[in-house]
Scaffold this active site. Sequence first.
Site, short mmCIF file in Angstrom:
data_model
loop_
_atom_site.label_atom_id
_atom_site.label_comp_id
_atom_site.label_asym_id
_atom_site.label_seq_id
_atom_site.Cartn_x
_atom_site.Cartn_y
_atom_site.Cartn_z
N CYS A 114 0.81 -1.24 0.00
CA CYS A 114 0.00 0.00 0.00
C CYS A 114 0.84 1.28 0.00
O CYS A 114 0.41 2.30 -0.51
CB CYS A 114 -0.93 0.01 1.20
N HIS A 273 -3.90 6.99 1.02
CA HIS A 273 -4.11 5.66 0.45
C HIS A 273 -5.54 5.23 0.78
O HIS A 273 -6.01 5.39 1.90
CB HIS A 273 -3.10 4.69 1.06
N ASN A 303 -9.93 -0.76 -2.65
CA ASN A 303 -8.54 -0.55 -2.27
C ASN A 303 -7.66 -1.12 -3.40
O ASN A 303 -7.67 -2.33 -3.63
CB ASN A 303 -8.29 -1.27 -0.94
O1 UT7 Z 1 -4.62 -1.34 2.39
C1 UT7 Z 1 -4.11 -2.38 3.16
C2 UT7 Z 1 -4.36 -2.14 4.56
N1 UT7 Z 1 -5.63 -2.72 4.92
C3 UT7 Z 1 -6.44 -2.03 5.68
O2 UT7 Z 1 -6.19 -0.89 5.99
C4 UT7 Z 1 -7.68 -2.74 6.19
C5 UT7 Z 1 -8.03 -2.24 7.56
N2 UT7 Z 1 -9.14 -2.97 8.12
C6 UT7 Z 1 -10.42 -2.84 7.67
O3 UT7 Z 1 -10.65 -2.10 6.74
C7 UT7 Z 1 -11.51 -3.58 8.38
O4 UT7 Z 1 -10.96 -4.25 9.52
C8 UT7 Z 1 -12.27 -4.61 7.49
C9 UT7 Z 1 -13.12 -3.86 6.48
C10 UT7 Z 1 -11.29 -5.52 6.79
C11 UT7 Z 1 -13.19 -5.47 8.35
O5 UT7 Z 1 -14.10 -4.62 9.06
P1 UT7 Z 1 -14.30 -4.81 10.64
O6 UT7 Z 1 -15.30 -3.81 11.04
O7 UT7 Z 1 -12.95 -4.74 11.29
O8 UT7 Z 1 -14.92 -6.24 10.71
P2 UT7 Z 1 -14.38 -7.52 11.51
O9 UT7 Z 1 -13.21 -8.12 10.83
O10 UT7 Z 1 -14.25 -7.19 12.97
O11 UT7 Z 1 -15.60 -8.51 11.36
C12 UT7 Z 1 -16.88 -8.23 11.96
C13 UT7 Z 1 -17.85 -9.29 11.51
C14 UT7 Z 1 -17.35 -10.71 11.69
O12 UT7 Z 1 -18.44 -11.52 12.04
P3 UT7 Z 1 -18.75 -11.91 13.58
O13 UT7 Z 1 -17.51 -12.63 14.03
O14 UT7 Z 1 -18.96 -10.63 14.29
O15 UT7 Z 1 -19.94 -12.76 13.48
C15 UT7 Z 1 -16.87 -11.10 10.32
O16 UT7 Z 1 -16.92 -12.49 10.10
O17 UT7 Z 1 -18.12 -9.16 10.10
C16 UT7 Z 1 -17.88 -10.41 9.45
N3 UT7 Z 1 -17.39 -10.12 8.10
C17 UT7 Z 1 -18.20 -9.92 7.06
N4 UT7 Z 1 -19.53 -9.96 6.95
C18 UT7 Z 1 -20.06 -9.72 5.74
C19 UT7 Z 1 -16.10 -9.97 7.69
N5 UT7 Z 1 -16.07 -9.68 6.39
C20 UT7 Z 1 -17.36 -9.65 5.96
C21 UT7 Z 1 -17.97 -9.40 4.73
N6 UT7 Z 1 -19.31 -9.45 4.66
N7 UT7 Z 1 -17.26 -9.11 3.62
#
Ligand code: UT7
Length: 346
Positions: A114, A273, A303
């Site tokens: 990134c 970014h 992204n």
């Molecule tokens: O450019 C490279 C650098 N990368 C980044 O900067 C990414 C930074 N992180 C993020 O953008 C976020 O952490 C994500 C968008 C990747 C994830 O969002 P989050 O709010 O942190 O979600 P989470 O990983 O805590 O997951 C929450 C819930 C989980 O379910 P439970 O365990 O609460 O039942 C996940 O399984 O959301 C679920 N989940 C999804 N649900 C529907 C994870 N991905 C998805 C999805 N659709 N695509």
Amino acid sequence: MKRSMIAGIGMYVPKNVITNNDLTRYMDTSDEWIQERTGIQERRYADREGETTTTMGIAAATMAIENAGLQPTDIDFIIFATLSPDYYFPGCGVLVQRELKMREIGALDIRNQCSGFVYAISVADQFIKTGMYKNILVIGSEKHSFGLDMSTRGRNVSVIFGDGAGAVVLKATDSDRGIMSTHLHSDGESAEILAMYNPGTHANRWGNYADFNDAEIADMFMSHQMVDNAQLFPNMDGQAVFKKAVVKFPEVIGEALAANGLQPADIDMLVPHQANLRISQMVQKMLKLPDEKVYNNIQRYGNTTAASVPLALYEAWNEGKIKEGDIVCLAAFGSGFTWASALIRW
Ligand code: UT7
């Protein structure tokens, strides 16, 4: 001493638009979840007829070179930032040299994910400041669609990434316009929390292939176990990345401002970014910047890793939101972790 200014800029995105609803065909996700957690509405995927990281990079580069009023043969050096190269080696830079029929100039690939484009800008800036080169082509391009786990297992990663490319030509200048400073950082402590392990020479690879038969060698490169354990796809602990990003973005932007005796209010346009709209919004809030001073296009492209900063920079400029003399700040954070900023007087 010479400075380097952005003399030309270009971008390319594939025609193929993939909406959040399109992704629900492959995995358990929803438009609502993706928009709420990331701000992304759609992204582009490369077409199936030969569109690659290099071809997209070349399209953006051609536009940037034209925009600078130059020919490919005027370029003195190529820097190509990507994590999704056409080949494991050689890098994409030499393919650009070949396809654009450039002189036998140096070509360097940068693998900083990134932050790759901002790192690339910094490297180019040093070559220009020392007087070694006059015109440097800097490209950021990614074809993520090739390597994503499109099952529910990979949804936390797959929904955020898209394909595209951006490029600039940096040119030596005696004016006070151009790059004011660049700031590069890394912390490898958490290298594995946003990583793609294979193909790689880490611990599951061992020694002398002469001791193994063809099937065993094939298994070392791509085994069922690797597929079953999703080891051929990117892995990410999103929350850990998010927490670090919202600290390091403001920190490295503050460092760039302090190095130039400026305050956040002096920024005319921040081009972060495009990792997650929520990250950009938190950074904006911490720096107390109004909406019109922060450019985001993650809604349309997702992204795009090394391509995201030049894609956003191109669109901000093309929409007339960056004018001559403006203070433009580029900032990036990602896998490694690596993070970086660049301050530019446009
Ligand atoms: O450019 C490279 C650098 N990368 C980044 O900067 C990414 C930074 N992180 C993020 O953008 C976020 O952490 C994500 C968008 C990747 C994830 O969002 P989050 O709010 O942190 O979600 P989470 O990983 O805590 O997951 C929450 C819930 C989980 O379910 P439970 O365990 O609460 O039942 C996940 O399984 O959301 C679920 N989940 C999804 N649900 C529907 C994870 N991905 C998805 C999805 N659709 N695509």
